[in-house]
Design a protein around this motif. Structure first.
Motif, mmCIF file in Angstrom:
data_model
loop_
_atom_site.group_PDB
_atom_site.id
_atom_site.type_symbol
_atom_site.label_atom_id
_atom_site.label_comp_id
_atom_site.label_asym_id
_atom_site.label_seq_id
_atom_site.Cartn_x
_atom_site.Cartn_y
_atom_site.Cartn_z
ATOM 1 N N VAL A 145 71.131 30.628 -134.296
ATOM 2 C CA VAL A 145 72.232 30.103 -133.476
ATOM 3 C C VAL A 145 72.040 28.608 -133.259
ATOM 4 N N ASN B 36 74.393 25.442 -135.070
ATOM 5 C CA ASN B 36 75.218 24.776 -134.053
ATOM 6 C C ASN B 36 76.334 25.685 -133.524
ATOM 7 N N CYS B 37 76.018 26.929 -133.265
ATOM 8 C CA CYS B 37 77.037 27.877 -132.788
ATOM 9 C C CYS B 37 77.571 27.496 -131.414
ATOM 10 N N THR B 38 76.738 26.955 -130.557
ATOM 11 C CA THR B 38 77.210 26.589 -129.221
ATOM 12 C C THR B 38 78.171 25.402 -129.282
ATOM 13 N N GLU B 39 77.910 24.462 -130.162
ATOM 14 C CA GLU B 39 78.814 23.322 -130.307
ATOM 15 C C GLU B 39 80.150 23.766 -130.877
ATOM 16 N N ALA C 142 81.512 26.731 -130.576
ATOM 17 C CA ALA C 142 82.208 27.478 -129.533
ATOM 18 C C ALA C 142 82.854 26.532 -128.528
ATOM 19 N N GLY C 143 82.164 25.465 -128.180
ATOM 20 C CA GLY C 143 82.724 24.475 -127.268
ATOM 21 C C GLY C 143 83.939 23.774 -127.867
#
Length: 87
Positions: A38, A42-45, A47-48
């Motif tokens: 993850v 860069n899954c969090t980026e 998603a954002g």
């Protein structure tokens, strides 16, 4: 028994090799590997960015819908009843 040997044996299905020889992994190794992937991808980026784009897409859609309601002469009571169904 390697995969090349199994392909030469017609009586043993290929999928049985993968079912019978499952690698031994603990749940913590799976969680750690998932967390690292993850971060690496860069899954969090992403998603954002998707949430940001959604917010910028929902407001023009609401304005378009409100304008469309006015031009189609839909009574206000019908709009309020449809909004009550959403709750």
């Amino acid at each position: 028994m390697g995969l090349s040997v199994m392909l030469k044996k017609p009586h043993m299905p290929i999928l049985s090799f993968f079912v019978l020889h499952k690698p031994k992994r603990s749940i913590w190794k799976i969680i750690k590997k998932t967390f690292l992937r993850v971060i690496a991808h860069n899954c969090t980026e992403i998603a954002g960015e998707m949430a940001f784009d959604f917010l910028f897409a929902i407001f023009p859609a609401a304005l378009f819908t409100a304008t469309l309601i006015v031009y189609l002469d839909i009574p206000a009571t019908t709009v309020f009843k449809s909004l009550d169904l959403v709750d």
